[in-house]
Design a protein around this motif. Structure first.
Motif, PDB file in Angstrom:
ATOM      1  N   SER A 161      26.981 -38.478 -55.327  1.00  0.00           N
ATOM      2  CA  SER A 161      26.360 -37.155 -55.391  1.00  0.00           C
ATOM      3  C   SER A 161      27.088 -36.326 -56.435  1.00  0.00           C
ATOM      4  O   SER A 161      28.196 -36.662 -56.859  1.00  0.00           O
ATOM      5  CB  SER A 161      26.422 -36.458 -54.033  1.00  0.00           C
ATOM      6  OG  SER A 161      27.763 -36.376 -53.570  1.00  0.00           O
ATOM      7  N   TRP A 179      28.199 -32.132 -57.426  1.00  0.00           N
ATOM      8  CA  TRP A 179      28.437 -30.834 -56.820  1.00  0.00           C
ATOM      9  C   TRP A 179      28.886 -29.863 -57.905  1.00  0.00           C
ATOM     10  O   TRP A 179      29.426 -30.279 -58.937  1.00  0.00           O
ATOM     11  CB  TRP A 179      29.516 -30.930 -55.738  1.00  0.00           C
ATOM     12  CG  TRP A 179      29.134 -31.855 -54.630  1.00  0.00           C
ATOM     13  CD1 TRP A 179      29.146 -33.230 -54.673  1.00  0.00           C
ATOM     14  CD2 TRP A 179      28.640 -31.506 -53.346  1.00  0.00           C
ATOM     15  NE1 TRP A 179      28.695 -33.752 -53.483  1.00  0.00           N
ATOM     16  CE2 TRP A 179      28.378 -32.712 -52.643  1.00  0.00           C
ATOM     17  CE3 TRP A 179      28.407 -30.291 -52.704  1.00  0.00           C
ATOM     18  CZ2 TRP A 179      27.885 -32.731 -51.346  1.00  0.00           C
ATOM     19  CZ3 TRP A 179      27.920 -30.309 -51.406  1.00  0.00           C
ATOM     20  CH2 TRP A 179      27.664 -31.517 -50.741  1.00  0.00           C
ATOM     21  N   THR A 180      28.659 -28.602 -57.683  1.00  0.00           N
ATOM     22  CA  THR A 180      29.181 -27.590 -58.589  1.00  0.00           C
ATOM     23  C   THR A 180      30.327 -26.860 -57.901  1.00  0.00           C
ATOM     24  O   THR A 180      30.296 -26.603 -56.694  1.00  0.00           O
ATOM     25  CB  THR A 180      28.102 -26.586 -59.017  1.00  0.00           C
ATOM     26  OG1 THR A 180      27.539 -25.954 -57.854  1.00  0.00           O
ATOM     27  CG2 THR A 180      27.007 -27.279 -59.804  1.00  0.00           C
ATOM     28  N   THR A 224      19.130 -33.715 -48.537  1.00  0.00           N
ATOM     29  CA  THR A 224      17.945 -33.076 -49.120  1.00  0.00           C
ATOM     30  C   THR A 224      16.830 -33.107 -48.088  1.00  0.00           C
ATOM     31  O   THR A 224      16.369 -34.178 -47.678  1.00  0.00           O
ATOM     32  CB  THR A 224      17.499 -33.821 -50.387  1.00  0.00           C
ATOM     33  OG1 THR A 224      18.578 -33.833 -51.324  1.00  0.00           O
ATOM     34  CG2 THR A 224      16.289 -33.151 -51.009  1.00  0.00           C
ATOM     35  N   ARG A 227      25.746 -28.201 -53.429  1.00  0.00           N
ATOM     36  CA  ARG A 227      25.158 -29.503 -53.741  1.00  0.00           C
ATOM     37  C   ARG A 227      24.406 -29.467 -55.066  1.00  0.00           C
ATOM     38  O   ARG A 227      23.727 -28.496 -55.401  1.00  0.00           O
ATOM     39  CB  ARG A 227      24.202 -29.917 -52.622  1.00  0.00           C
ATOM     40  CG  ARG A 227      23.577 -31.302 -52.786  1.00  0.00           C
ATOM     41  CD  ARG A 227      22.547 -31.561 -51.691  1.00  0.00           C
ATOM     42  NE  ARG A 227      23.150 -31.412 -50.382  1.00  0.00           N
ATOM     43  CZ  ARG A 227      23.858 -32.349 -49.778  1.00  0.00           C
ATOM     44  NH1 ARG A 227      24.050 -33.509 -50.392  1.00  0.00           N
ATOM     45  NH2 ARG A 227      24.365 -32.160 -48.581  1.00  0.00           N
ATOM     46  N   GLY A 228      24.507 -30.567 -55.814  1.00  0.00           N
ATOM     47  CA  GLY A 228      23.758 -30.734 -57.056  1.00  0.00           C
ATOM     48  C   GLY A 228      22.706 -31.811 -56.918  1.00  0.00           C
ATOM     49  O   GLY A 228      21.652 -31.599 -56.326  1.00  0.00           O
ATOM     50  N   ALA A 229      23.016 -33.014 -57.403  1.00  0.00           N
ATOM     51  CA  ALA A 229      22.052 -34.119 -57.411  1.00  0.00           C
ATOM     52  C   ALA A 229      22.529 -35.260 -56.523  1.00  0.00           C
ATOM     53  O   ALA A 229      23.700 -35.337 -56.129  1.00  0.00           O
ATOM     54  CB  ALA A 229      21.851 -34.617 -58.844  1.00  0.00           C
ATOM     55  N   THR A 261      21.540 -32.617 -62.956  1.00  0.00           N
ATOM     56  CA  THR A 261      22.225 -31.521 -62.274  1.00  0.00           C
ATOM     57  C   THR A 261      21.592 -31.195 -60.928  1.00  0.00           C
ATOM     58  O   THR A 261      22.169 -30.450 -60.138  1.00  0.00           O
ATOM     59  CB  THR A 261      22.243 -30.250 -63.136  1.00  0.00           C
ATOM     60  OG1 THR A 261      20.901 -29.800 -63.334  1.00  0.00           O
ATOM     61  CG2 THR A 261      22.898 -30.524 -64.479  1.00  0.00           C
ATOM     62  N   ARG A 262      20.416 -31.755 -60.655  1.00  0.00           N
ATOM     63  CA  ARG A 262      19.722 -31.475 -59.390  1.00  0.00           C
ATOM     64  C   ARG A 262      18.753 -32.614 -59.089  1.00  0.00           C
ATOM     65  O   ARG A 262      18.439 -33.431 -59.954  1.00  0.00           O
ATOM     66  CB  ARG A 262      18.957 -30.149 -59.481  1.00  0.00           C
ATOM     67  CG  ARG A 262      17.915 -30.120 -60.590  1.00  0.00           C
ATOM     68  CD  ARG A 262      17.168 -28.793 -60.631  1.00  0.00           C
ATOM     69  NE  ARG A 262      18.066 -27.699 -60.946  1.00  0.00           N
ATOM     70  CZ  ARG A 262      18.368 -27.335 -62.183  1.00  0.00           C
ATOM     71  NH1 ARG A 262      17.854 -27.985 -63.221  1.00  0.00           N
ATOM     72  NH2 ARG A 262      19.184 -26.337 -62.410  1.00  0.00           N
TER      73      ARG A 262
END
Length: 463
Positions: free
Chosen positions: A217, A219-220, A19, A229-231, A292-293
């Motif tokens: 982490s 991911w979607t 990030t 990438r998600g959270a 989700t993020r």
């Protein structure tokens, strides 16, 4: 029971900076720059783009107490410097500290208590120096998990010559690979799908070394098999302050809350001689924050998981709620490091679990996963190659008494890949079963050692 699978895609998202919190481009006149880098846990990275013109260049992280961590490339040599007050120490690798080609980038990574210097050479990141701040002789005066230290962190770079640096960025550490892939589910075990039909998976974001450099982490995964990438999830231990990168995680959506069960691998020692008395457990977090993020630091409590005898650790939790409202929890128990087997527990609540069954004949089987097939609960696992010959290198399927009732017909990658099944989406005509897993392919060169794996491997139901 299940179709046969074939590999249709492999992904290796590599990001030293995950990030991005600070980013600048330079015209060549500058010789230094800094930016604030507030963090939730000690997982940070600074990445400097080099012009190839020469000159010593340094990437750094400075704490509010004056402590400093830095990586430097100068005349082809790469080293790490740690500074606390008047105490300055230089850490070099005699065998791996020399770049083979002029690097395109220099990076500094803080992952837990570990610091690594990396260079981008021929498009691939290589670890050229590393130090564990918790080891004698490398101790920093600051506690890198201290929230006050993390909040006041400043990232930066400097160079001995103008024109050496063309840009830089800093933020949370990303990943060199993905492993321990698990489907994010509703409490009943069905996939948690986003509005576009994508599913979410949790994964262990591999760092530049052993377990202590990794974190969790999300991911979607879309219908075409692409990932994004998600959270980023960090954890507060119930008995210790600060943020930890615990991993091997299951994320569950239960009504309007999230349940996050994770394994306490973040401070497990890499040196076998230091493992006397070491233990691995499972913690549970509950939150209504959107997972989700973004970045999250989640308070946890211990999740008491029963075992079938003396155990040095439990890990790989997977939670589902049965039709009667009770919980089933699959996980792994270890007689010693590393001799481990699947376990299944059940109870009216997650705080009232009792032992149900074990598969004690296994010695290297993990990734315990509960899934409903043809109306019945089944337990999936991964038989590693250190098992006896008859149960080696395969994905067994058990009933809830942990009696083997079949195997998944699928390629078995290296390491101990988890069997993460994605059922067809009923809203998508013609959608097929998928199996998402990982392998043991390392990245980062020999100095990084074990723990930098792996590729995300996507399989689909064979025609």
């Amino acid at each position: 029971m299940l179709p046969a699978f074939e590999i249709v895609a492999r992904h290796r998202p590599v990001d030293v900076v995950g990030t991005v919190l600070v980013e600048e481009q330079h015209d060549g006149a500058q010789q230094s720059s800094t930016g604030q880098l507030p963090l939730l846990a000690p997982f940070a990275a600074v990445e400097v783009s080099l012009s190839g013109r020469g000159g010593g260049t340094t990437a750094s992280l400075a704490g509010p107490d004056g402590t400093q961590l830095s990586s430097t490339v100068d005349q082809g040599r790469v080293f790490i410097t740690t500074r606390s007050g008047d105490d300055e120490r230089v850490h070099r690798s005699r065998r791996h500290g020399q770049v083979r080609r002029s690097p395109g980038r220099l990076a500094l990574a803080l992952t837990g208590t570990h610091v690594a210097a990396l260079t981008l050479e021929d498009g691939a990141w290589v670890v050229r120096a590393r130090v564990d701040l918790s080891r004698p002789g490398a101790t920093l005066a600051a506690d890198v998990r201290d929230p006050a230290w993390l909040t006041g962190l400043v990232a930066g770079w400097s160079s001995t010559e103008a024109g050496t640096v063309t840009g830089w960025r800093a933020g949370t550490f990303g990943q060199l690979g993905l492993r321990d892939v698990r489907l994010v589910t509703w409490a009943d075990g069905t996939p948690y799908r986003l509005d576009d039909g994508s599913v979410m998976v949790s994964a262990t974001s591999a760092g530049p070394g052993f377990f202590g450099t990794a974190h969790t982490s999300t991911w979607t995964l879309d219908a075409q098999g692409e990932v994004r990438r998600g959270a980023v999830l960090f954890f507060q231990r119930p008995d210790r302050p600060g943020g930890y990168g615990d991993h091997a995680t299951h994320v569950v959506r239960d009504g309007d809350r999230w349940l996050v069960a994770t394994s306490t691998w973040s401070d497990f020692p890499a040196d076998p001689r230091a493992r006397r008395g070491a233990r691995v457990g499972v913690t549970l977090a509950e939150t209504t924050t959107d997972l989700t993020r973004g970045q999250h630091l989640l308070p946890t409590r211990a999740l008491a998981l029963p075992t079938d005898g003396p155990s040095v650790g439990v890990w790989d939790p997977h939670l589902v709620r049965d039709d009667d409202g009770s919980w089933l929890v699959g996980y792994v128990s270890a007689r010693k490091f590393f001799d481990f087997h699947p376990v299944l527990a059940s109870g009216p609540t997650l705080d009232e679990l009792s032992l149900r069954r074990t598969a004690g004949d296994r010695t290297a089987t993990e990734g315990t996963t509960l899934v409903r097939l043809d109306g019945a609960w089944r337990v999936l696992a991964s038989d590693g190659r250190d098992n006896r010959r008859a149960v080696r290198g395969r994905f067994p399927v058990f009933d809830t008494d942990l009696r083997e009732v079949g195997t998944i017909a699928a390629p078995y990658p290296t390491n101990i890949p988890w069997p993460t099944l994605v059922p067809p989406d009923p809203a998508v005509p013609g959608d097929r079963w998928r199996l998402v897993t990982f392998n043991g392919r390392p990245l980062g060169g020999p100095l990084a050692g074990y723990g930098t794996h792996g590729d995300l491997v996507v399989m689909r139901e064979r025609d």
